[in-house]
Motif scaffolding. Sequence first.
Motif, PDB file in Angstrom:
ATOM      1  N   ARG A 278       0.838  -1.188   0.000  1.00 25.35           N
ATOM      2  CA  ARG A 278       0.000   0.000   0.000  1.00 25.35           C
ATOM      3  C   ARG A 278       0.879   1.247   0.000  1.00 25.35           C
ATOM      4  NH1 ARG A 278      -4.929  -1.930   0.476  1.00 25.35           N
ATOM      5  NH2 ARG A 278      -5.291  -3.878   1.601  1.00 25.35           N
ATOM      6  N   PRO A 279       0.303   2.409  -0.267  1.00 23.17           N
ATOM      7  CA  PRO A 279       1.116   3.635  -0.250  1.00 23.17           C
ATOM      8  C   PRO A 279       1.784   3.854   1.108  1.00 23.17           C
ATOM      9  CG  PRO A 279      -0.985   4.047  -1.321  1.00 23.17           C
ATOM     10  CD  PRO A 279      -1.070   2.670  -0.749  1.00 23.17           C
ATOM     11  N   GLY A 280       3.066   4.156   1.080  1.00 21.52           N
ATOM     12  CA  GLY A 280       3.811   4.369   2.302  1.00 21.52           C
ATOM     13  C   GLY A 280       4.298   3.113   2.983  1.00 21.52           C
ATOM     14  N   SER A 281       4.130   1.956   2.346  1.00 23.41           N
ATOM     15  CA  SER A 281       4.541   0.692   2.973  1.00 23.41           C
ATOM     16  C   SER A 281       6.007   0.370   2.753  1.00 23.41           C
ATOM     17  CB  SER A 281       3.673  -0.458   2.448  1.00 23.41           C
ATOM     18  OG  SER A 281       3.805  -0.580   1.041  1.00 23.41           O
ATOM     19  N   GLY A 282       6.685   1.041   1.813  1.00 19.95           N
ATOM     20  CA  GLY A 282       8.103   0.811   1.605  1.00 19.95           C
ATOM     21  C   GLY A 282       8.450   0.063   0.339  1.00 19.95           C
ATOM     22  N   THR A 283       7.563  -0.006  -0.646  1.00 22.46           N
ATOM     23  CA  THR A 283       7.872  -0.703  -1.901  1.00 22.46           C
ATOM     24  C   THR A 283       8.989   0.013  -2.665  1.00 22.46           C
ATOM     25  OG1 THR A 283       6.059   0.496  -2.970  1.00 22.46           O
ATOM     26  CG2 THR A 283       5.571  -1.694  -2.077  1.00 22.46           C
ATOM     27  N   GLN A 424       2.693 -14.447 -13.996  1.00 23.46           N
ATOM     28  CA  GLN A 424       3.119 -15.829 -14.210  1.00 23.46           C
ATOM     29  C   GLN A 424       4.601 -16.024 -13.962  1.00 23.46           C
ATOM     30  OE1 GLN A 424       2.172 -17.253 -18.114  1.00 23.46           O
ATOM     31  NE2 GLN A 424       3.018 -19.302 -17.758  1.00 23.46           N
ATOM     32  N   HIS A 425       5.430 -15.048 -14.307  1.00 25.40           N
ATOM     33  CA  HIS A 425       6.880 -15.239 -14.270  1.00 25.40           C
ATOM     34  C   HIS A 425       7.550 -14.616 -13.050  1.00 25.40           C
ATOM     35  CE1 HIS A 425       7.102 -16.984 -18.309  1.00 25.40           C
ATOM     36  NE2 HIS A 425       6.210 -16.067 -18.689  1.00 25.40           N
ATOM     37  N   THR A 426       6.807 -13.939 -12.208  1.00 20.93           N
ATOM     38  CA  THR A 426       7.392 -13.383 -10.977  1.00 20.93           C
ATOM     39  C   THR A 426       6.984 -14.286  -9.815  1.00 20.93           C
ATOM     40  OG1 THR A 426       5.476 -11.915 -10.800  1.00 20.93           O
ATOM     41  CG2 THR A 426       7.465 -11.016 -11.812  1.00 20.93           C
ATOM     42  N   ARG A 427       7.766 -15.352  -9.615  1.00 21.17           N
ATOM     43  CA  ARG A 427       7.437 -16.313  -8.558  1.00 21.17           C
ATOM     44  C   ARG A 427       8.055 -15.944  -7.219  1.00 21.17           C
ATOM     45  NH1 ARG A 427       8.206 -19.804 -13.027  1.00 21.17           N
ATOM     46  NH2 ARG A 427      10.397 -20.055 -12.458  1.00 21.17           N
ATOM     47  N   ALA A 428       8.948 -14.982  -7.206  1.00 25.75           N
ATOM     48  CA  ALA A 428       9.435 -14.430  -5.946  1.00 25.75           C
ATOM     49  C   ALA A 428       8.549 -13.240  -5.594  1.00 25.75           C
ATOM     50  CB  ALA A 428      10.900 -14.010  -6.072  1.00 25.75           C
ATOM     51  N   ARG A 429       7.913 -13.301  -4.433  1.00 21.78           N
ATOM     52  CA  ARG A 429       6.915 -12.302  -4.077  1.00 21.78           C
ATOM     53  C   ARG A 429       7.261 -11.656  -2.736  1.00 21.78           C
ATOM     54  NH1 ARG A 429       2.059 -13.267  -6.960  1.00 21.78           N
ATOM     55  NH2 ARG A 429       2.673 -14.024  -9.024  1.00 21.78           N
ATOM     56  N   VAL A 430       6.920 -10.374  -2.616  1.00 22.91           N
ATOM     57  CA  VAL A 430       7.056  -9.611  -1.376  1.00 22.91           C
ATOM     58  C   VAL A 430       5.807  -8.771  -1.227  1.00 22.91           C
ATOM     59  CG1 VAL A 430       8.320  -7.813  -0.150  1.00 22.91           C
ATOM     60  CG2 VAL A 430       9.575  -9.565  -1.400  1.00 22.91           C
ATOM     61  N   VAL A 431       5.219  -8.795  -0.038  1.00 22.11           N
ATOM     62  CA  VAL A 431       4.058  -7.968   0.291  1.00 22.11           C
ATOM     63  C   VAL A 431       4.435  -7.138   1.511  1.00 22.11           C
ATOM     64  CG1 VAL A 431       1.632  -7.917   0.935  1.00 22.11           C
ATOM     65  CG2 VAL A 431       2.461  -9.667  -0.638  1.00 22.11           C
ATOM     66  N   LEU A 432       4.355  -5.821   1.382  1.00 23.28           N
ATOM     67  CA  LEU A 432       4.733  -4.907   2.447  1.00 23.28           C
ATOM     68  C   LEU A 432       3.509  -4.149   2.943  1.00 23.28           C
ATOM     69  CD1 LEU A 432       8.037  -3.401   0.994  1.00 23.28           C
ATOM     70  CD2 LEU A 432       7.781  -5.328   2.557  1.00 23.28           C
ATOM     71  N   GLY A 433       3.564  -3.768   4.210  1.00 24.31           N
ATOM     72  CA  GLY A 433       2.492  -2.981   4.793  1.00 24.31           C
ATOM     73  C   GLY A 433       1.364  -3.840   5.314  1.00 24.31           C
ATOM     74  N   ALA A 454      -2.343  -4.844  12.167  1.00 24.53           N
ATOM     75  CA  ALA A 454      -3.052  -3.755  11.500  1.00 24.53           C
ATOM     76  C   ALA A 454      -2.149  -2.562  11.260  1.00 24.53           C
ATOM     77  CB  ALA A 454      -4.270  -3.346  12.329  1.00 24.53           C
ATOM     78  N   GLN A 455      -1.171  -2.340  12.137  1.00 25.29           N
ATOM     79  CA  GLN A 455      -0.232  -1.233  12.004  1.00 25.29           C
ATOM     80  C   GLN A 455       1.187  -1.773  12.075  1.00 25.29           C
ATOM     81  OE1 GLN A 455      -1.154   1.698  14.991  1.00 25.29           O
ATOM     82  NE2 GLN A 455      -3.148   2.198  14.099  1.00 25.29           N
ATOM     83  N   VAL A 456       1.944  -1.526  11.042  1.00 24.35           N
ATOM     84  CA  VAL A 456       3.324  -2.007  10.968  1.00 24.35           C
ATOM     85  C   VAL A 456       4.213  -0.850  10.535  1.00 24.35           C
ATOM     86  CG1 VAL A 456       2.706  -4.399  10.469  1.00 24.35           C
ATOM     87  CG2 VAL A 456       2.968  -2.785   8.591  1.00 24.35           C
ATOM     88  N   PRO A 457       5.497  -0.885  10.870  1.00 20.39           N
ATOM     89  CA  PRO A 457       6.406   0.173  10.413  1.00 20.39           C
ATOM     90  C   PRO A 457       6.673   0.056   8.920  1.00 20.39           C
ATOM     91  CG  PRO A 457       7.604  -1.543  11.582  1.00 20.39           C
ATOM     92  CD  PRO A 457       6.143  -1.850  11.755  1.00 20.39           C
ATOM     93  N   PRO A 458       7.145   1.112   8.274  1.00 23.22           N
ATOM     94  CA  PRO A 458       7.472   1.035   6.838  1.00 23.22           C
ATOM     95  C   PRO A 458       8.534  -0.028   6.579  1.00 23.22           C
ATOM     96  CG  PRO A 458       7.409   3.309   7.569  1.00 23.22           C
ATOM     97  CD  PRO A 458       7.329   2.480   8.805  1.00 23.22           C
ATOM     98  N   GLY A 459       8.356  -0.736   5.467  1.00 22.46           N
ATOM     99  CA  GLY A 459       9.289  -1.793   5.109  1.00 22.46           C
ATOM    100  C   GLY A 459       9.026  -3.119   5.769  1.00 22.46           C
ATOM    101  N   ARG A 460       7.939  -3.249   6.491  1.00 23.88           N
ATOM    102  CA  ARG A 460       7.615  -4.487   7.200  1.00 23.88           C
ATOM    103  C   ARG A 460       6.584  -5.274   6.393  1.00 23.88           C
ATOM    104  NH1 ARG A 460       6.486  -8.553   8.878  1.00 23.88           N
ATOM    105  NH2 ARG A 460       6.130  -9.279  11.000  1.00 23.88           N
TER     106      ARG A 460
END
Length: 519
Positions: A278-283, A424-433, A454-460
Motif C-alpha cells: 500500500r502507499p507508504g509501505s516501503g515498496t 506468471q513469471h514473478t514467482r518471488a513475491r514480497v508484500v509490504l504494509g 493492522a499497524q506495521v512500520p514502513p518496510g515491514r
Amino acid sequence: MARRPLPRILSNGSAQLVRSRELARTAADSATDVLHPLITVSRGLRRLASAGRRRWAETPKDKRGPLLFLAASVVLVVALVPYGPLLAVITLMAASAWQGRDRNPPPPEGPDESQTQRLQSLYEALVPYFSAAEDPAPLYAHGGEWEKAFLSHEFDDAGRLGQLLLRYPAYFPDGEPDARARIENLLTAKSGRGREYHFAWDEEGNRLTVTVLAPLPTDIAAQRFVTAPGETVLGFTDPSEVQRTLPLAYGEEQRDVPPVVWRTGARSTEPHLLVLGRPGSGTSTLVRSIALQALQYGDVLIVEGGGTGEYLCLAGRDGVLAVECGLAGALASLEWAANETERRLIALNRARQAGHPPPDDCRRPLWILLDRPSAFVHLASADGHHDPQTLLQVPLRHGRAANVTVVVAEQLDSADALSEAVRQHTRARVVLGPALPDELTAALGAPPHTTPLAQVPPGRGYARLGHGPVLRLQVPATPDPYDDATSEGDREAVLALLPPRSGMVEQAGAPLEAAVAEG
C-alpha cells in the motif's frame, strides 16, 4: 549360505547406550543429593574466606597489628577451654552452612491466580471449536480442566501469554485453512492483540504451538552486505527461519542478523520479483535497495510510473542506463530492453554452438526495475499506444538465460492491472504494509504462519521465494536522499552507496547534492 547374526553390541547398541545414559544421569543426581551438604558447607567456607579477605583489605595498616593480636587471643582461649576446638569446628560448620545456602527464591511451581484465570478463559473459549456432542470423553468441555489440554505455557514480565503448547482432538479438521484461521484468530484475540504470533501445527501429534515473536529490527540502515554475485538481500527475518546470518554495522557496533537472500542468474529458480504494498509501505524503498545492490555487478534500467521522482538520486550514475518517468521514455526503454534480451540470447546461442565462452557484453547482469507500471495503462490507451507491460514478455520469459532480471513494484489496490506475463513469471513475491489474510494468501500463494498486524512500520511485510515458506521481512532503511524528511544518518548512508557520476552529469549534479546535504 545362512547369514550370521549381528553381534549383540551392534544389534542393540543404541538401546544399551540409552540405558547407560539414563544410569549415568541417575547416578549423577544421586551423588548430587548425597553431596549436597558438603557442597553447601564448601560454598559457605569460600564465602567466609572471601569476606575475611575483604575485611583485612579494608582494615587500615596501623590497625592490623591489634586485630591480629585479638584473633590470636581468641584462638588461644578456644584452645584452652574444654571442648573448645570441637565447639569451634561445629560453630564454623554451622556458619558455613548458613552462608552457603541457596539464597535465590525458588521459582513458583505453577501459574499464579491471574495467569490461571487467563488460561481457564482461553480454555473455555476453545471449547466450541474443539468439542463434539458425540465425543464420550471430550478433552475440551465447559468447566473442564485446562491442565489436560495445555501441556506447557510461559508468561512474559507483563503477565501476558508468551508461549503455549496445547492438544486438540483428532477429529478437528486441522488440514482445512478456514478451521485453522478460526483458531488462530481466537488465540490472537484472547492472548493479546498488537503482537505477532507464530502457529506451528503438528497434524500428526494433534498439537499446536503458539509463540509470540519478537519485533524485527527497524534500525538497519542501507549498507554493503556481505554477499556473492547474484545474491540480493531483500531484508531480514527471524533467526529460526533461515540458516544464515550477515554481519551488519550499527554505528560502532556489529551484529549478525538473519537475512532473506534472493538469488538471481542462470541457475536461479525465481529469476524475477514482484513487490506489492500500500502507499507508504516501503515498496519504493525496497526497489531502491535492490538497485543499489545490483549496481555493484550489473547495469540498471529504472522506469517509474508514479512520477514522484523517487529514483532521481540514481540518474546519471555509473551503471544506471536510464531513469524514465514519462510514457514515451518508458516505452522506448522497455523496447530497448526487449531487443537487448533478444540480442543476448542470439549471442549466447552462437557462442555455445561454436564452443566459445559467453561474450563479455552478455555476462554483465541487466536489471529492469519498474515501479507502478499500472500508471501507464490509462495514459497508453489514451494516446493510442500499447501497454508497456507487453514489452516485458521477452525479458520475463527468457531473462534467466540472458542474465536479465525484472523487478516490478505495484500497489495492492492496482494489482489487477498487472499483465498475465508479470503474474506468471514473478514467482518471488514480497508484500509490504498492512494486508488482510486473504490478500496475503492471494499474493504469496500460501498463508503466513503468523498473524498480520493492522499497524506495521514502513518496510515491514512478508516474503516468499518460489515454493518456499512465507517469511517475515523487514526491509533495510533506504530512503530517498533528496527527500527533506530523510534523517541525516540515512541520507549519508544512501549517498555513500551511490556510484559516482561521470562527465558533465557529475558537474551538474554536484551542486544539487551539496544543497540537499546543507538543507
